[in-house]
Design a protein around this motif. Structure first.
Motif, PDB file in Angstrom:
ATOM      1  N   UNK A   1       0.833  -1.203   0.000  1.00  0.00           N
ATOM      2  CA  UNK A   1       0.000   0.000   0.000  1.00  0.00           C
ATOM      3  C   UNK A   1       0.865   1.249   0.000  1.00  0.00           C
TER       4      UNK A   1
ATOM      5  N   UNK B   1       3.928   1.370  -1.138  1.00  0.00           N
ATOM      6  CA  UNK B   1       4.588   1.440  -2.443  1.00  0.00           C
ATOM      7  C   UNK B   1       3.618   1.966  -3.495  1.00  0.00           C
ATOM      8  N   UNK B   2       2.369   1.497  -3.415  1.00  0.00           N
ATOM      9  CA  UNK B   2       1.375   1.962  -4.388  1.00  0.00           C
ATOM     10  C   UNK B   2       1.204   3.477  -4.272  1.00  0.00           C
ATOM     11  N   UNK B   3       1.138   3.970  -3.035  1.00  0.00           N
ATOM     12  CA  UNK B   3       0.971   5.409  -2.841  1.00  0.00           C
ATOM     13  C   UNK B   3       2.164   6.162  -3.416  1.00  0.00           C
ATOM     14  N   UNK B   4       3.352   5.641  -3.137  1.00  0.00           N
ATOM     15  CA  UNK B   4       4.564   6.290  -3.627  1.00  0.00           C
ATOM     16  C   UNK B   4       4.590   6.261  -5.153  1.00  0.00           C
ATOM     17  N   UNK B   5       4.147   5.121  -5.696  1.00  0.00           N
ATOM     18  CA  UNK B   5       4.098   4.966  -7.147  1.00  0.00           C
ATOM     19  C   UNK B   5       3.175   6.013  -7.764  1.00  0.00           C
ATOM     20  N   UNK B   6       2.142   6.391  -7.022  1.00  0.00           N
ATOM     21  CA  UNK B   6       1.165   7.359  -7.532  1.00  0.00           C
ATOM     22  C   UNK B   6       1.582   8.789  -7.231  1.00  0.00           C
ATOM     23  N   UNK B   7       2.827   8.968  -6.782  1.00  0.00           N
ATOM     24  CA  UNK B   7       3.350  10.321  -6.647  1.00  0.00           C
ATOM     25  C   UNK B   7       3.381  10.860  -5.235  1.00  0.00           C
ATOM     26  N   UNK B   8       3.056  10.052  -4.232  1.00  0.00           N
ATOM     27  CA  UNK B   8       3.060  10.546  -2.858  1.00  0.00           C
ATOM     28  C   UNK B   8       4.478  10.532  -2.291  1.00  0.00           C
ATOM     29  N   UNK B   9       4.887  11.641  -1.697  1.00  0.00           N
ATOM     30  CA  UNK B   9       6.171  11.693  -1.011  1.00  0.00           C
ATOM     31  C   UNK B   9       6.028  10.924   0.298  1.00  0.00           C
TER      32      UNK B   9
ATOM     33  N   UNK C   1      -2.151   7.533   3.729  1.00  0.00           N
ATOM     34  CA  UNK C   1      -2.359   6.080   3.664  1.00  0.00           C
ATOM     35  C   UNK C   1      -2.089   5.403   5.011  1.00  0.00           C
TER      36      UNK C   1
END
Ligand SMILES: Nc1ncnc2c1ncn2[C@@H]1O[C@H](COP(=O)(O)OP(=O)(O)O)[C@@H](O)[C@H]1O
Ligand SMILES: [Mg+2]
Lengths: 368, 270
Positions: B170, B172-180, B188
């Motif tokens: 989760x 990683x997914x957030x980071x993948x979507x541009x979250x610092x 998240x």
């Protein structure tokens, strides 16, 4: 090469993998992998479990740092970029949808993180939900969706960000066969419609064949072959590819010469003579592996044809759409033939005397 | 219209015996509580039987007693503070240990160990420690420290499995979507963990609220509810004690049930 050509070439390559290696302690998950993924193509990484597919995909997305080599996206090295700075989006193996957010907020997550304004986000989210045929489901919680719908949410959540490259890690692995086939079509449709670059990881050769423009076959961290599905299937580069993709007879043989028409001649230890295609550098007396796909080998009852290799049927297996005949040729070589279920020869019984034949164009000699 | 003969239930006697046994079982558990509740309404100046009539005046006295209100305020304040501090400290460590570090299992065992220490020993240890450090006993120093010290392992042990079980994908997914990393935590990790954090804080609060044996050693002139209660019992058997017990039971039970319910929801979410 003139500068313009070089730039055009760089523009045609979405992802360039340059001599990438990755070690986990003593395990080499990736070993000297180099390949170019072209812009707008559906590219598959195919190989058995543990061969390094996920590691390569995660290296492109920024979740693993290669221990050697370089990765370029759109001509720019990305190794120093964190995942949230890369122009890639990933569909995770188990989707990783956010359980605390509804469908709409899951899909809009990327836009919100980048600070897009509300109205614009809402509009884009709705547009992408329509693209994946979920426009009715925006208000659902993600645990109220079926497997296929969750799949689509994951697709929408990535695609809404308009990534230069979409990375997919066995996203269909958990679905049952029907849904899987349906989602394969759906993915292919989306990719064509958007003209996006997809890098798709799978261990299922049928899936890779059906979906890909090109496939990279991997084993034990090393690249085995890169090519179109037809190239991979018809001209396997080595024993691994020949056995991993499709079903093939593999016969150890020795080259005896070349004919005028270009075909090479080879003889196996048990006396089978083959004509086939050998690499240009292969010379007489070289040891080769003759590769002949099961379905390219034809079985005839002895009394219906004149020529062929005499053999007897050892085993006959009914496989639904096809029949499998395992035959012992004179001299002892075992050859397997897959025959469509509507061929005249389908009534051949075990123990029957048969003649085998095949076309030299379907035999590939591998030098190892 | 003739009724069909009913088949005899072969387990009739078993069922009857089981019903009786269950009643006795529950009776044993609840009889003392029932007695306390009954006595709390007894109109008699000496605590205990016989029953001489019904009244709610003891509840009036309890709810108006300055001592009791002060002690209640102390218990609530220390409980809330100890819960907040220990939950925050436990959360930080649990987040730090989330992805595994060297020597982690040793640390986990060392955190577990104080839980096994008998309360009376814990109290004496703290008394000696504070004496040695020349800290005067009062609510906001010795009692608060004692409570955080006591509650911390429990807070960590409730929180750690939920933080540890947090799906890495989760983030990683957030980071993948541009979250610092900051955005990943805010959008998240925190929202998903929050129910677990709240449940832990409530649990920590109930532990602090009920704590007696350590507190009695280090509370000085300040009183928490359990300490006050004990002093009242030792001094004089006041007639309003049953009513006070009932009030405390209600407060404690409500808090524990809330902690349990929120904890269940947290486990379903992750
Ligand atoms: N984080 C890791 N730590 C140690 N070894 C790993 C890690 N990730 C992958 N590996 C190893 O690297 C190899 C390739 O793994 P992976 O890329 O997941 O393969 P695939 O996706 O093809 O199944 C395997 O041997 C695996 O055990
Ligand atoms: Mg994998």
């Amino acid at each position: 090469m003139p500068r313009e050509d070089r730039e055009a070439a760089a523009g045609a390559v979405a992802v360039a993998i340059r001599k990438v290696g990755k070690r986990f302690g003593s395990v080499a998950a990736l070993d000297d992998v180099s390949l170019d993924i072209r812009r707008g193509e559906f590219f598959s990484l195919l190989g058995p479990s543990g061969c390094g597919k996920t590691t390569l995909l995660r290296s492109i997305g920024g979740f693993e740092a290669p221990t050697e080599g370089d990765i370029l996206i759109e001509g720019r090295s990305v190794l120093h970029l964190a995942p949230y700075e890369r122009p890639t989006n990933m569909i995770f193996q188990h989707l990783a949808l956010f359980p605390h957010l509804g469908v709409r907020d899951n899909v809009g997550f990327g836009l919100r993180m980048k600070g897009a304004d509300r109205a614009e986000t809402a509009r884009r989210v709705q547009e992408v939900l329509r693209l994946v045929r979920l426009e009715e489901y925006g208000d659902r919680r993600v645990d109220q969706l079926s497997g296929g719908q969750r799949q689509r949410v994951a697709m929408a959540r990535a695609l809404v960000n308009d990534p230069a490259v979409l990375l997919l890690d066995e996203p269909l692995g958990a679905l049952d066969l029907q849904l899987r086939l349906q989602m394969q079509e759906e993915l292919r449709r989306l990719q064509r419609q958007l003209g996006a670059t997809f890098v798709f990881v799978t261990h299922d050769q049928g899936e890779a064949m059906a979906m890909s423009d090109r496939i990279a076959v991997m084993n034990a961290g090393r690249l085995q072959q890169v090519g179109t599905p037809a190239e991979i299937y018809e001209r396997p580069a080595n024993r691994f590819v020949a056995t991993f993709v499709g079903h093939a007879n593999l016969v150890e043989a020795r080259l005896t010469g070349r004919r005028q028409d270009g075909f090479a001649e080879a003889v196996s230890a048990d006396g089978l003579a083959f004509l086939g295609q050998a690499p240009p550098h292969a010379g007489a007396r070289d040891a080769v592996l003759a590769v002949l796909r099961h379905e390219k080998l034809r079985v005839h009852p002895s009394d219906t044809v004149q020529a062929g290799v005499a053999a007897s049927v050892v085993e006959r297996t009914y496989m639904g759409s096809s029949l499998r005949f395992t035959c012992r040729a004179q001299g002892g070589a075992i050859l397997t033939a897959d025959t469509p279920n509507d061929m005249p020869g389908r009534d051949i019984a075990e123990g029957a005397a048969v003649l085998l034949d095949w076309s030299p164009a379907d035999v590939v000699f591998l030098t190892e | 219209m003739s009724a069909a003969p009913r088949p005899r239930d072969p387990y009739r006697w078993w069922r009857a015996a089981l019903g009786l046994y269950t009643t006795l079982f529950l009776g044993f558990l609840y009889l003392p509580l029932v007695v306390i509740v009954v006595l709390s309404f007894n109109n008699s100046t000496s605590t205990g039987f016989p029953l001489t009539g019904a009244t709610t005046k003891w509840y009036g006295q309890v709810l108006n007693s300055a001592d009791l209100l002060a002690a209640f305020g102390n218990s609530m304040a220390v409980g809330a503070t100890a819960a907040a501090i220990s939950t925050a400290l436990a959360l930080l460590l649990a987040l730090g240990f989330r992805h595994g570090v060297r020597g982690q299992s040793l640390v986990l065992n060392l955190i577990l160990l104080p839980v096994l220490l008998p309360g009376i020993v814990g109290g004496i240890v703290l008394l000696i420690f504070f004496g040695y450090m020349e800290v005067r006993s009062d609510l906001w120093t010795t009692v608060l420290v004692a409570h955080v010290n006591y509650v911390l392992p429990f807070a960590f042990l409730t929180l750690y499995p939920r933080v540890h079980g947090f799906d890495r994908a989760l983030e990683e997914a957030a980071m993948d979507l541009g979250a610092t990393p900051m955005q990943v935590f805010r959008h998240v990790v925190w929202p998903i963990l929050m129910p677990a954090v709240v449940a832990t804080a409530l649990f920590a609060f109930t532990l602090s609220f009920d704590e007696f044996i350590r507190t009695v050693f280090v509370s000085g002139h300040d009183r928490t509810i359990p300490v006050l209660f004990w002093l009242l019992v030792v001094d004089e058997i006041a007639p309003y004690l049953p009513a006070m017990a009932v009030v405390i039971i209600l407060v404690s039970t409500a808090l524990s049930l809330a902690a349990f319910a929120i904890g269940r929801r947290a486990d379903r979410a992750t």
